[in-house]
Design a protein around this motif. Structure first.
Motif, PDB file in Angstrom:
ATOM      1  N   ILE A   1      35.619   8.683 -16.651  1.00 47.49           N
ATOM      2  CA  ILE A   1      37.084   8.674 -16.597  1.00 47.49           C
ATOM      3  C   ILE A   1      37.658   9.747 -17.516  1.00 47.49           C
ATOM      4  O   ILE A   1      38.599  10.461 -17.151  1.00 47.49           O
ATOM      5  CB  ILE A   1      37.630   7.282 -16.971  1.00 47.49           C
ATOM      6  N   LEU A   2      37.084   9.892 -18.722  1.00 50.67           N
ATOM      7  CA  LEU A   2      37.565  10.886 -19.671  1.00 50.67           C
ATOM      8  C   LEU A   2      37.393  12.300 -19.130  1.00 50.67           C
ATOM      9  O   LEU A   2      38.296  13.137 -19.240  1.00 50.67           O
ATOM     10  CB  LEU A   2      36.826  10.728 -21.000  1.00 50.67           C
ATOM     11  N   ILE A   3      36.229  12.574 -18.537  1.00 52.43           N
ATOM     12  CA  ILE A   3      35.987  13.899 -17.962  1.00 52.43           C
ATOM     13  C   ILE A   3      36.978  14.190 -16.846  1.00 52.43           C
ATOM     14  O   ILE A   3      37.527  15.293 -16.748  1.00 52.43           O
ATOM     15  CB  ILE A   3      34.539  14.003 -17.451  1.00 52.43           C
ATOM     16  N   SER A   4      37.242  13.188 -16.010  1.00 54.42           N
ATOM     17  CA  SER A   4      38.198  13.368 -14.915  1.00 54.42           C
ATOM     18  C   SER A   4      39.590  13.684 -15.451  1.00 54.42           C
ATOM     19  O   SER A   4      40.294  14.555 -14.931  1.00 54.42           O
ATOM     20  CB  SER A   4      38.251  12.104 -14.051  1.00 54.42           C
ATOM     21  N   LEU A   5      40.007  12.986 -16.535  1.00 55.20           N
ATOM     22  CA  LEU A   5      41.323  13.235 -17.123  1.00 55.20           C
ATOM     23  C   LEU A   5      41.418  14.630 -17.718  1.00 55.20           C
ATOM     24  O   LEU A   5      42.432  15.323 -17.556  1.00 55.20           O
ATOM     25  CB  LEU A   5      41.615  12.183 -18.203  1.00 55.20           C
ATOM     26  N   LEU A   6      40.351  15.055 -18.406  1.00 56.96           N
ATOM     27  CA  LEU A   6      40.358  16.387 -19.006  1.00 56.96           C
ATOM     28  C   LEU A   6      40.443  17.475 -17.949  1.00 56.96           C
ATOM     29  O   LEU A   6      41.172  18.457 -18.112  1.00 56.96           O
ATOM     30  CB  LEU A   6      39.104  16.582 -19.864  1.00 56.96           C
ATOM     31  N   VAL A   7      39.708  17.312 -16.859  1.00 57.56           N
ATOM     32  CA  VAL A   7      39.751  18.289 -15.771  1.00 57.56           C
ATOM     33  C   VAL A   7      41.140  18.344 -15.157  1.00 57.56           C
ATOM     34  O   VAL A   7      41.693  19.418 -14.881  1.00 57.56           O
ATOM     35  CB  VAL A   7      38.688  17.957 -14.702  1.00 57.56           C
ATOM     36  N   THR A   8      41.761  17.160 -14.959  1.00 62.65           N
ATOM     37  CA  THR A   8      43.104  17.102 -14.375  1.00 62.65           C
ATOM     38  C   THR A   8      44.120  17.783 -15.268  1.00 62.65           C
ATOM     39  O   THR A   8      44.953  18.568 -14.798  1.00 62.65           O
ATOM     40  CB  THR A   8      43.522  15.636 -14.146  1.00 62.65           C
ATOM     41  N   VAL A   9      44.055  17.491 -16.576  1.00 67.51           N
ATOM     42  CA  VAL A   9      44.987  18.116 -17.517  1.00 67.51           C
ATOM     43  C   VAL A   9      44.793  19.633 -17.551  1.00 67.51           C
ATOM     44  O   VAL A   9      45.766  20.396 -17.580  1.00 67.51           O
ATOM     45  CB  VAL A   9      44.810  17.517 -18.930  1.00 67.51           C
TER      46      VAL A   9
ATOM     47  N   GLY B   1      19.678   6.419  -7.147  1.00 66.10           N
ATOM     48  CA  GLY B   1      20.223   5.178  -7.703  1.00 66.10           C
ATOM     49  C   GLY B   1      21.263   5.451  -8.760  1.00 66.10           C
ATOM     50  O   GLY B   1      22.319   4.820  -8.791  1.00 66.10           O
ATOM     51  N   SER B   2      20.994   6.407  -9.676  1.00 66.22           N
ATOM     52  CA  SER B   2      21.942   6.725 -10.743  1.00 66.22           C
ATOM     53  C   SER B   2      23.221   7.300 -10.171  1.00 66.22           C
ATOM     54  O   SER B   2      24.328   6.979 -10.613  1.00 66.22           O
ATOM     55  CB  SER B   2      21.320   7.724 -11.725  1.00 66.22           C
ATOM     56  N   ALA B   3      23.099   8.180  -9.164  1.00 69.29           N
ATOM     57  CA  ALA B   3      24.285   8.784  -8.564  1.00 69.29           C
ATOM     58  C   ALA B   3      25.136   7.730  -7.887  1.00 69.29           C
ATOM     59  O   ALA B   3      26.359   7.736  -7.975  1.00 69.29           O
ATOM     60  CB  ALA B   3      23.882   9.863  -7.557  1.00 69.29           C
ATOM     61  N   SER B   4      24.503   6.785  -7.204  1.00 69.68           N
ATOM     62  CA  SER B   4      25.255   5.728  -6.520  1.00 69.68           C
ATOM     63  C   SER B   4      26.009   4.870  -7.510  1.00 69.68           C
ATOM     64  O   SER B   4      27.160   4.488  -7.293  1.00 69.68           O
ATOM     65  CB  SER B   4      24.292   4.865  -5.686  1.00 69.68           C
ATOM     66  N   ARG B   5      25.356   4.536  -8.647  1.00 70.58           N
ATOM     67  CA  ARG B   5      26.040   3.713  -9.653  1.00 70.58           C
ATOM     68  C   ARG B   5      27.221   4.457 -10.257  1.00 70.58           C
ATOM     69  O   ARG B   5      28.261   3.868 -10.540  1.00 70.58           O
ATOM     70  CB  ARG B   5      25.037   3.302 -10.738  1.00 70.58           C
ATOM     71  N   ALA B   6      27.090   5.808 -10.495  1.00 66.74           N
ATOM     72  CA  ALA B   6      28.187   6.582 -11.076  1.00 66.74           C
ATOM     73  C   ALA B   6      29.385   6.622 -10.148  1.00 66.74           C
ATOM     74  O   ALA B   6      30.529   6.441 -10.564  1.00 66.74           O
ATOM     75  CB  ALA B   6      27.721   8.004 -11.390  1.00 66.74           C
ATOM     76  N   VAL B   7      29.112   6.834  -8.831  1.00 71.58           N
ATOM     77  CA  VAL B   7      30.199   6.853  -7.851  1.00 71.58           C
ATOM     78  C   VAL B   7      30.870   5.507  -7.781  1.00 71.58           C
ATOM     79  O   VAL B   7      32.090   5.374  -7.722  1.00 71.58           O
ATOM     80  CB  VAL B   7      29.657   7.288  -6.475  1.00 71.58           C
ATOM     81  N   SER B   8      30.076   4.445  -7.788  1.00 76.77           N
ATOM     82  CA  SER B   8      30.618   3.090  -7.747  1.00 76.77           C
ATOM     83  C   SER B   8      31.484   2.814  -8.959  1.00 76.77           C
ATOM     84  O   SER B   8      32.528   2.180  -8.874  1.00 76.77           O
ATOM     85  CB  SER B   8      29.473   2.074  -7.661  1.00 76.77           C
ATOM     86  N   CYS B   9      31.084   3.305 -10.119  1.00 79.12           N
ATOM     87  CA  CYS B   9      31.837   3.081 -11.348  1.00 79.12           C
ATOM     88  C   CYS B   9      33.188   3.773 -11.286  1.00 79.12           C
ATOM     89  O   CYS B   9      34.194   3.221 -11.706  1.00 79.12           O
ATOM     90  CB  CYS B   9      31.022   3.584 -12.535  1.00 79.12           C
TER      91      CYS B   9
ATOM     92  N   PHE C   1      29.836   2.469 -21.034  1.00 74.23           N
ATOM     93  CA  PHE C   1      29.902   3.793 -21.642  1.00 74.23           C
ATOM     94  C   PHE C   1      29.952   4.894 -20.583  1.00 74.23           C
ATOM     95  O   PHE C   1      30.734   5.837 -20.678  1.00 74.23           O
ATOM     96  CB  PHE C   1      28.710   4.002 -22.566  1.00 74.23           C
ATOM     97  N   SER C   2      29.114   4.783 -19.558  1.00 72.99           N
ATOM     98  CA  SER C   2      29.090   5.789 -18.495  1.00 72.99           C
ATOM     99  C   SER C   2      30.420   5.844 -17.769  1.00 72.99           C
ATOM    100  O   SER C   2      30.918   6.918 -17.422  1.00 72.99           O
ATOM    101  CB  SER C   2      27.965   5.474 -17.503  1.00 72.99           C
ATOM    102  N   CYS C   3      31.038   4.669 -17.569  1.00 71.83           N
ATOM    103  CA  CYS C   3      32.314   4.611 -16.871  1.00 71.83           C
ATOM    104  C   CYS C   3      33.406   5.305 -17.675  1.00 71.83           C
ATOM    105  O   CYS C   3      34.183   6.097 -17.142  1.00 71.83           O
ATOM    106  CB  CYS C   3      32.685   3.156 -16.616  1.00 71.83           C
ATOM    107  N   LEU C   4      33.458   5.039 -18.979  1.00 73.06           N
ATOM    108  CA  LEU C   4      34.474   5.645 -19.818  1.00 73.06           C
ATOM    109  C   LEU C   4      34.307   7.159 -19.889  1.00 73.06           C
ATOM    110  O   LEU C   4      35.290   7.909 -19.871  1.00 73.06           O
ATOM    111  CB  LEU C   4      34.416   5.037 -21.226  1.00 73.06           C
ATOM    112  N   CYS C   5      33.056   7.620 -19.982  1.00 77.11           N
ATOM    113  CA  CYS C   5      32.803   9.064 -20.011  1.00 77.11           C
ATOM    114  C   CYS C   5      33.271   9.734 -18.726  1.00 77.11           C
ATOM    115  O   CYS C   5      33.881  10.809 -18.751  1.00 77.11           O
ATOM    116  CB  CYS C   5      31.320   9.337 -20.226  1.00 77.11           C
TER     117      CYS C   5
END
Length: 205
Positions: free
Chosen positions: A29-37, A2-10, A23-27
């Motif tokens: 997105i931030l992690i994705s941006l840091l990895v990309t940079v 359930g948690s994994a599905s909600r994270a993917v959906s977010c 909060f989970s959504c912002l975290c």
């Protein structure tokens, strides 16, 4: 599950963040941006592999270098140096360029220089000139001056500071402040001492 599905959906739909937790959504997105940079920075380094600039003092001469009884240093120093950009894909702009001359750790000369640009694998000749009078403080400095005068050569440090801008293709981005230090040994004016020897400088950012 359930948690994994909600994270993917977010991640897929920011509109659902209110449902799965802002909060989970912002975290995520931030992690994705840091990895990309981080990946882009690694790719940039692997492609361009920037190298440290290099500098050499080609010649230096003292027309005058005398210390009066009141510890006033009268000086006339001419220096020719070469700054090299070894990078094959990176151009460099040098802004706020300044040169300084020091004896025994005390600055006695200052000379601003014109800004300049170096294309890839280019070299630039600079000729700072220092002339004037400047008091030197301390009995130890005065003693060192007399000792070096007797030996027929003076140990002087010439510094070059500049704010860099980096040019990659058509893009220009701010760079670090370059600091170049050149410890040189210059013959006493009108002496029979050995001629000046070209000296490599130390560079750091």
């Amino acid at each position: 599950m359930g948690s994994a599905s909600r994270a993917v959906s977010c991640l897929c739909c920011p509109c659902k963040c209110l449902a799965c937790g802002l909060f989970s959504c912002l975290c995520s997105i931030l992690i994705s941006l840091l990895v990309t940079v981080g990946v882009l920075a690694l790719i940039f380094y692997l492609i361009f592999r920037p190298h440290m600039i290099a500098a050499t003092v080609d010649s230096a001469s003292l027309v005058q270098f005398t210390l009066a009884q009141n510890s006033a240093l009268a000086y006339n120093l001419n220096v020719d140096l070469t700054v090299r950009n070894p990078n094959k894909r990176v151009g460099l702009y040098y802004d706020n360029v300044e040169s300084l001359a020091l004896f025994d750790g005390q600055r006695f000369g200052y000379a601003p220089l014109d800004p300049f640009f170096q294309s890839t694998e280019a070299s630039t000749k600079l000729s700072p000139s220092f002339k004037g009078q400047q008091p030197l403080t301390g009995d130890i400095t005065a003693a060192n001056f007399r000792s070096q005068q007797t030996s027929g050569k003076f140990d002087i440090e010439v510094k070059l500071n500049a704010k860099l801008r980096v040019k990659v293709w058509a893009f220009k981005v701010p760079g670090p402040k370059a600091k170049i230090s050149c410890p040189i040994t210059v013959p006493v004016p009108n002496s029979n001492s050995a001629a000046f020897q070209p000296t490599d400088c130390k560079v750091w950012f």
